[in-house]
Design a protein around this motif. Structure first.
Motif, PDB file in Angstrom:
ATOM      1  N   ALA A 120      -5.617 -52.817  26.795  1.00 50.37           N
ATOM      2  CA  ALA A 120      -5.469 -51.862  27.910  1.00 50.37           C
ATOM      3  C   ALA A 120      -4.104 -52.063  28.918  1.00 50.37           C
ATOM      4  O   ALA A 120      -4.093 -50.992  29.500  1.00 50.37           O
ATOM      5  N   VAL A 143      -0.958 -51.868  28.006  1.00 48.06           N
ATOM      6  CA  VAL A 143       0.039 -50.968  27.624  1.00 48.06           C
ATOM      7  C   VAL A 143      -0.151 -49.534  28.241  1.00 48.06           C
ATOM      8  O   VAL A 143       0.672 -49.109  29.108  1.00 48.06           O
ATOM      9  N   PRO A 144      -1.153 -48.750  28.093  1.00 45.15           N
ATOM     10  CA  PRO A 144      -1.503 -47.867  28.818  1.00 45.15           C
ATOM     11  C   PRO A 144      -1.687 -47.694  30.339  1.00 45.15           C
ATOM     12  O   PRO A 144      -1.044 -46.792  30.993  1.00 45.15           O
ATOM     13  N   ILE A 155       5.538 -53.345  31.391  1.00 46.78           N
ATOM     14  CA  ILE A 155       4.610 -53.449  30.596  1.00 46.78           C
ATOM     15  C   ILE A 155       4.421 -54.950  30.230  1.00 46.78           C
ATOM     16  O   ILE A 155       3.373 -55.787  29.980  1.00 46.78           O
ATOM     17  N   THR A 201     -10.146 -51.500  33.184  1.00 49.37           N
ATOM     18  CA  THR A 201     -10.554 -50.735  31.965  1.00 49.37           C
ATOM     19  C   THR A 201     -11.192 -51.689  30.949  1.00 49.37           C
ATOM     20  O   THR A 201     -12.121 -51.448  30.057  1.00 49.37           O
ATOM     21  N   THR A 218       1.987 -48.319  31.639  1.00 46.44           N
ATOM     22  CA  THR A 218       2.974 -47.136  31.459  1.00 46.44           C
ATOM     23  C   THR A 218       2.373 -46.094  32.306  1.00 46.44           C
ATOM     24  O   THR A 218       3.538 -45.236  32.795  1.00 46.44           O
ATOM     25  N   ALA A 219       1.231 -45.831  32.576  1.00 51.17           N
ATOM     26  CA  ALA A 219       1.018 -44.651  33.445  1.00 51.17           C
ATOM     27  C   ALA A 219       1.333 -45.090  34.783  1.00 51.17           C
ATOM     28  O   ALA A 219       1.966 -44.272  35.634  1.00 51.17           O
ATOM     29  N   GLU A 229       5.323 -44.348  34.827  1.00 51.09           N
ATOM     30  CA  GLU A 229       5.540 -42.955  34.918  1.00 51.09           C
ATOM     31  C   GLU A 229       5.415 -42.195  36.486  1.00 51.09           C
ATOM     32  O   GLU A 229       6.143 -41.638  36.786  1.00 51.09           O
TER      33      GLU A 229
END
Length: 435
Positions: free
Chosen positions: A346, A348-349, A369, A432, A352-353, A356
């Protein structure tokens, strides 16, 4: 580095042909100061050449050491000492001028060895030692050898022994035809070398990306052109003295040395600038990687060859920085691979979010990351979480980075390691994973 030649003219024996007395102290301070600094730079270049022998680096070393020696010899206190040891007044002048000729020959060779901009790859500077490179080098060295031999013959033929003139040699003996020829030949060779290296430096700097190397080479060009003022001032003063005109001695004793000293400073710092910038960058990277290295070392102490250095040892580190930094990077990479089985997918996402949302570029997003993943892995390892099998391990960016890019990536990871954004990403990934 080229203004040293003037120093060889200071008189220990009283007034020189009616010329006003010139105090030694300012010349001793300036010439010995420039000579010492230049020799420090030359010593660093010698050390670099011993680590990585190359014809180009050797020529750079000679182009610094030769004029550095000339400046030291030109200082009145050293000038007179050498004369006393040799039992010949003004002999030090010949050594000073030969030192400048050493710089001139090295500069001309350097201009031939620089890689043309259109053939340069990245920051490549030195040409390969091809036949096409060495043929013009041999021709120019032969010309210099013949003309320098002629200078030596002319100097001794003129017999400039009395009075001893460390600061006013040129204008004192310019009326002697062989000495006048000696001086004109010296100034001609020196001026040719300055113009040649200045022209080549400007052309080659234009083909380099912006950075310390480009700035250093441009500064070399500026220093060479500034030093040309030394030759012009000297030639005017020599011509006037040979013609019996008075009142122009200041061109030789004040203006010429000023151009020479300024040119020498610019040339020396131009040579040293890129190396100093590289040393500062290595030291900064070495220290920046410490938090990341500490993290992986605490996770597995077998990764490091030795225990962590103390904070003071790290702050005072000045030697072998490239080796230390490279070793630290390798140990961090080994630590990343060791910790990878404990990274929560979990991460990485979640990272990444956040990256961004924060508007990070690709490089900083990858670093965020990896930093989050490593902190997550250490926490999982410390709490006894079992490792994930290879097929369940999260792919992390940067593991396949090229060596030239790897260090910059790891430095970014180290700077993100304890940043607030990394803490947020870690918290999001943990939440998460527990849902």
């Amino acid at each position: 580095m080229s203004g040293i030649a003037d120093i060889s003219h200071i008189s220990a024996a009283g007034p020189v042909l009616g010329a006003p007395q010139i105090p030694d102290a300012p010349f001793n301070v300036v010439y010995l100061g420039i000579g010492t600094v230049a020799w420090v730079v030359a010593a660093l270049k010698i050390r670099a050449w011993r680590r990585d022998p190359s014809p180009g680096l050797l020529v750079v070393t000679l182009s610094i050491a030769a004029p550095a020696t000339a400046f030291v010899v030109a200082a009145p206190v050293v000038y007179r000492l050498l004369d006393r040891l040799a039992h010949r007044p003004n002999l030090a002048t010949l050594f000073v001028y030969l030192g400048i000729m050493g710089f001139s020959a090295a500069a001309v060779v350097l201009a031939r060895m620089w890689t043309p901009p259109e053939d340069r790859v990245g920051a490549l500077v030195w040409d390969e030692a091809t036949v096409a490179t060495w043929r013009p080098v041999r021709v120019r060295l032969t010309v210099f050898a013949v003309l320098v031999a002629a200078m030596i013959v002319l100097f001794f033929a003129g017999g400039p022994t009395r009075p001893e003139t460390p600061l006013t040699f040129d204008t004192t003996f310019a009326a002697i035809p062989s000495i006048a020829a000696f001086l004109v030949l010296y100034q001609g060779l020196f001026g040719f070398a300055l113009i040649d290296i200045g022209r080549v430096c400007l052309r080659h700097a234009a083909g380099l990306p912006d950075g310390p190397l480009r700035r250093g080479i441009r500064q070399l060009a500026v220093g060479a052109f500034v030093a040309c003022g030394y030759g012009v001032s000297k030639l005017v003063a020599i011509g006037a003295a040979a013609a019996g005109t008075t009142g122009t001695e200041w061109l030789s004793t004040a203006l010429g040395p000023a151009f020479a000293a300024l040119g020498a400073v610019l040339i020396t710092t131009g040579f040293a600038g890129p190396a100093v910038a590289a040393w500062i960058r290595r030291r900064r990277d070495y220290q920046a990687l410490r938090p990341l290295w500490d993290l992986v070392y605490r996770a597995d102490r077998r990764l490091a060859l030795e225990a962590p250095p103390s904070a003071w040892t790290e702050r005072l580190a000045v030697r072998d920085l490239e080796w230390r930094t490279a070793r630290r990077g390798l140990e961090i990479r080994d630590g990343q691979l060791t910790l990878r089985p404990w990274v929560t997918p979990a991460v990485v996402p979640a990272a990444t979010a956040l990256a961004e949302r924060a508007g990070l570029d690709d490089a900083d997003r990858a670093a965020l990351i990896v930093a989050t993943a490593l902190r997550c892995a250490v926490e999982a390892l410390n709490t006894g979480t079992p490792p994930r099998p290879r097929e369940d391990q999260a792919p992390l960016p940067g593991l396949d980075a090229e060596p030239v890019e790897e260090r910059a990536h790891l430095v970014r990871v180290a700077r993100h390691l304890y940043a607030p954004l990394t803490g947020e990403a870690l918290a999001a990934a943990t939440a998460t994973a527990t849902e």
